[in-house]
Design a protein around this motif. Structure first.
Motif, PDB file in Angstrom:
ATOM      1  N   MET A   1       0.717  -1.055  -0.017  1.00  0.00           N
ATOM      2  CA  MET A   1       0.137   0.066   0.090  1.00  0.00           C
ATOM      3  C   MET A   1       0.954   1.076   0.104  1.00  0.00           C
ATOM      4  O   MET A   1       2.051   1.230   0.823  1.00  0.00           O
ATOM      5  CB  MET A   1      -0.858   0.045   1.360  1.00  0.00           C
ATOM      6  CG  MET A   1      -1.711   1.091   1.429  1.00  0.00           C
ATOM      7  SD  MET A   1      -2.950   1.340   3.001  1.00  0.00           S
ATOM      8  CE  MET A   1      -2.907  -0.348   3.405  1.00  0.00           C
ATOM      9  N   THR A   2       0.608   2.264  -0.768  1.00  0.00           N
ATOM     10  CA  THR A   2       1.444   3.243  -0.734  1.00  0.00           C
ATOM     11  C   THR A   2       0.723   4.621  -0.053  1.00  0.00           C
ATOM     12  O   THR A   2      -0.331   4.637   0.010  1.00  0.00           O
ATOM     13  CB  THR A   2       1.413   3.949  -2.419  1.00  0.00           C
ATOM     14  OG1 THR A   2       1.803   3.045  -3.311  1.00  0.00           O
ATOM     15  CG2 THR A   2       2.123   5.075  -2.582  1.00  0.00           C
ATOM     16  N   LYS A   3       1.920   4.948   0.659  1.00  0.00           N
ATOM     17  CA  LYS A   3       1.252   6.126   1.525  1.00  0.00           C
ATOM     18  C   LYS A   3       0.967   7.430   0.925  1.00  0.00           C
ATOM     19  O   LYS A   3       1.723   7.952  -0.024  1.00  0.00           O
ATOM     20  CB  LYS A   3       2.445   6.436   2.590  1.00  0.00           C
ATOM     21  CG  LYS A   3       1.817   7.498   3.755  1.00  0.00           C
ATOM     22  CD  LYS A   3       3.028   7.387   4.814  1.00  0.00           C
ATOM     23  CE  LYS A   3       2.589   8.216   5.711  1.00  0.00           C
ATOM     24  NZ  LYS A   3       3.889   8.757   6.944  1.00  0.00           N
ATOM     25  N   GLN A  24      -9.330   0.814   0.643  1.00  0.00           N
ATOM     26  CA  GLN A  24      -8.710   1.382   1.546  1.00  0.00           C
ATOM     27  C   GLN A  24      -9.655   2.499   2.326  1.00  0.00           C
ATOM     28  O   GLN A  24      -9.725   2.841   3.343  1.00  0.00           O
ATOM     29  CB  GLN A  24      -7.448   2.130   0.965  1.00  0.00           C
ATOM     30  CG  GLN A  24      -6.323   1.135   0.765  1.00  0.00           C
ATOM     31  CD  GLN A  24      -5.385   1.724   0.017  1.00  0.00           C
ATOM     32  OE1 GLN A  24      -5.457   3.160  -0.650  1.00  0.00           O
ATOM     33  NE2 GLN A  24      -4.113   1.289   0.081  1.00  0.00           N
ATOM     34  N   GLU A  57      -2.261   9.025   9.061  1.00  0.00           N
ATOM     35  CA  GLU A  57      -0.994   8.450   9.092  1.00  0.00           C
ATOM     36  C   GLU A  57      -1.062   7.508  10.222  1.00  0.00           C
ATOM     37  O   GLU A  57      -0.222   6.301  10.192  1.00  0.00           O
ATOM     38  CB  GLU A  57       0.151   9.555   9.496  1.00  0.00           C
ATOM     39  CG  GLU A  57       1.601   9.163   9.445  1.00  0.00           C
ATOM     40  CD  GLU A  57       2.350  10.074   9.728  1.00  0.00           C
ATOM     41  OE1 GLU A  57       3.421  10.099   9.035  1.00  0.00           O
ATOM     42  OE2 GLU A  57       2.305  11.166  10.427  1.00  0.00           O
ATOM     43  N   PHE A  60      -2.716   4.472   8.880  1.00  0.00           N
ATOM     44  CA  PHE A  60      -1.741   3.893   7.694  1.00  0.00           C
ATOM     45  C   PHE A  60      -0.529   2.900   8.632  1.00  0.00           C
ATOM     46  O   PHE A  60      -0.647   1.764   8.096  1.00  0.00           O
ATOM     47  CB  PHE A  60      -0.960   4.940   7.054  1.00  0.00           C
ATOM     48  CG  PHE A  60      -0.413   4.180   5.983  1.00  0.00           C
ATOM     49  CD1 PHE A  60      -0.730   4.136   4.711  1.00  0.00           C
ATOM     50  CD2 PHE A  60       1.179   4.203   6.248  1.00  0.00           C
ATOM     51  CE1 PHE A  60      -0.013   3.412   3.354  1.00  0.00           C
ATOM     52  CE2 PHE A  60       1.884   3.435   5.338  1.00  0.00           C
ATOM     53  CZ  PHE A  60       1.588   3.193   3.933  1.00  0.00           C
ATOM     54  N   ARG A  61      -0.159   3.397   9.582  1.00  0.00           N
ATOM     55  CA  ARG A  61       0.838   2.686  10.195  1.00  0.00           C
ATOM     56  C   ARG A  61       0.106   1.654  10.916  1.00  0.00           C
ATOM     57  O   ARG A  61       0.827   0.303  10.855  1.00  0.00           O
ATOM     58  CB  ARG A  61       1.615   3.679  11.399  1.00  0.00           C
ATOM     59  CG  ARG A  61       2.645   4.498  10.801  1.00  0.00           C
ATOM     60  CD  ARG A  61       3.659   5.197  11.902  1.00  0.00           C
ATOM     61  NE  ARG A  61       2.772   6.295  12.219  1.00  0.00           N
ATOM     62  CZ  ARG A  61       2.525   6.916  13.310  1.00  0.00           C
ATOM     63  NH1 ARG A  61       2.940   6.303  14.196  1.00  0.00           N
ATOM     64  NH2 ARG A  61       1.878   7.917  13.779  1.00  0.00           N
ATOM     65  N   HIS A  63      -2.613  -0.136  10.102  1.00  0.00           N
ATOM     66  CA  HIS A  63      -3.009  -1.065   9.277  1.00  0.00           C
ATOM     67  C   HIS A  63      -1.894  -1.713   8.618  1.00  0.00           C
ATOM     68  O   HIS A  63      -2.005  -2.882   8.354  1.00  0.00           O
ATOM     69  CB  HIS A  63      -3.986  -0.186   8.293  1.00  0.00           C
ATOM     70  CG  HIS A  63      -4.495  -1.075   6.981  1.00  0.00           C
ATOM     71  ND1 HIS A  63      -5.756  -1.639   7.596  1.00  0.00           N
ATOM     72  CD2 HIS A  63      -4.488  -1.098   5.929  1.00  0.00           C
ATOM     73  CE1 HIS A  63      -6.166  -2.479   6.400  1.00  0.00           C
ATOM     74  NE2 HIS A  63      -5.494  -2.151   5.383  1.00  0.00           N
ATOM     75  N   GLN A  64      -0.828  -1.166   8.423  1.00  0.00           N
ATOM     76  CA  GLN A  64       0.458  -1.808   7.589  1.00  0.00           C
ATOM     77  C   GLN A  64       0.720  -2.925   8.941  1.00  0.00           C
ATOM     78  O   GLN A  64       1.275  -3.964   8.051  1.00  0.00           O
ATOM     79  CB  GLN A  64       1.483  -0.730   7.646  1.00  0.00           C
ATOM     80  CG  GLN A  64       1.270   0.142   6.219  1.00  0.00           C
ATOM     81  CD  GLN A  64       1.390  -0.759   5.043  1.00  0.00           C
ATOM     82  OE1 GLN A  64       0.242  -1.205   4.468  1.00  0.00           O
ATOM     83  NE2 GLN A  64       2.457  -1.026   4.495  1.00  0.00           N
ATOM     84  N   VAL A  65       1.080  -2.553   9.891  1.00  0.00           N
ATOM     85  CA  VAL A  65       1.418  -3.456  10.862  1.00  0.00           C
ATOM     86  C   VAL A  65       0.446  -4.711  11.015  1.00  0.00           C
ATOM     87  O   VAL A  65       1.095  -5.928  10.895  1.00  0.00           O
ATOM     88  CB  VAL A  65       1.587  -2.967  12.488  1.00  0.00           C
ATOM     89  CG1 VAL A  65       1.832  -3.903  13.438  1.00  0.00           C
ATOM     90  CG2 VAL A  65       2.744  -1.914  12.279  1.00  0.00           C
ATOM     91  N   MET A  67      -1.454  -5.991   8.521  1.00  0.00           N
ATOM     92  CA  MET A  67      -1.239  -6.692   7.257  1.00  0.00           C
ATOM     93  C   MET A  67       0.092  -7.176   7.408  1.00  0.00           C
ATOM     94  O   MET A  67       0.105  -8.288   6.632  1.00  0.00           O
ATOM     95  CB  MET A  67      -1.465  -5.473   6.052  1.00  0.00           C
ATOM     96  CG  MET A  67      -2.717  -5.153   5.826  1.00  0.00           C
ATOM     97  SD  MET A  67      -2.804  -3.771   4.511  1.00  0.00           S
ATOM     98  CE  MET A  67      -2.608  -5.174   3.133  1.00  0.00           C
ATOM     99  N   GLN A  68       1.091  -6.754   7.822  1.00  0.00           N
ATOM    100  CA  GLN A  68       2.444  -7.619   8.142  1.00  0.00           C
ATOM    101  C   GLN A  68       2.443  -8.774   8.792  1.00  0.00           C
ATOM    102  O   GLN A  68       2.823  -9.980   8.594  1.00  0.00           O
ATOM    103  CB  GLN A  68       3.453  -6.527   8.331  1.00  0.00           C
ATOM    104  CG  GLN A  68       3.902  -5.515   7.243  1.00  0.00           C
ATOM    105  CD  GLN A  68       4.949  -4.635   8.011  1.00  0.00           C
ATOM    106  OE1 GLN A  68       5.244  -4.551   9.083  1.00  0.00           O
ATOM    107  NE2 GLN A  68       5.252  -3.722   6.985  1.00  0.00           N
TER     108      GLN A  68
END
Length: 75
Positions: A1-3, A24, A57, A60-61, A63-65, A67-68
Motif C-alpha cells: 500500500m502506498t502512503k 482503503q 498516518e 496507515f501505520r 493498518h500496515q502492521v 497486514m504484515q
C-alpha cells in the motif's frame, strides 16, 4: 500500500479520502469516528472528503502492521 502525501490547506496537513482506493477508503471510514471527515474551503472550492493527515498516518501505520502480521501467518 502506498502512503499518501499530505496537502497543505490553511496551515494544516490533509488528505482526501477520494485519493485512496475504494477498499482503503472503505476500511479507513469504518475505523474513523463520524466527525473526522471534514469539509474545507480551498481557493474558493469546497473539498468535502478531507481527513487530518495525522489521523490518516496513524491509521496507515497500524493498518500496515496488522497486514504484515497477517502476511507472516500466511506462511
Amino acid at each position: 500500500m502506498t502512503k499518501l502525501i499530505p496537502i497543505f490547506i490553511n496551515g494544516g496537513k490533509w488528505i482526501q479520502l477520494s485519493q485512496l482506493s475504494k477498499e482503503q477508503s472503505s476500511t479507513l471510514k469504518s475505523w474513523l469516528p463520524v466527525n473526522c471527515v471534514k469539509k474545507i474551503m480551498f481557493q474558493g472550492n469546497e473539498i468535502s472528503d478531507c481527513l487530518e493527515f495525522e489521523t490518516y498516518e496513524y491509521w496507515f501505520r497500524t493498518h500496515q502492521v496488522s497486514m504484515q502480521k497477517q502476511a507472516l501467518l500466511d506462511f
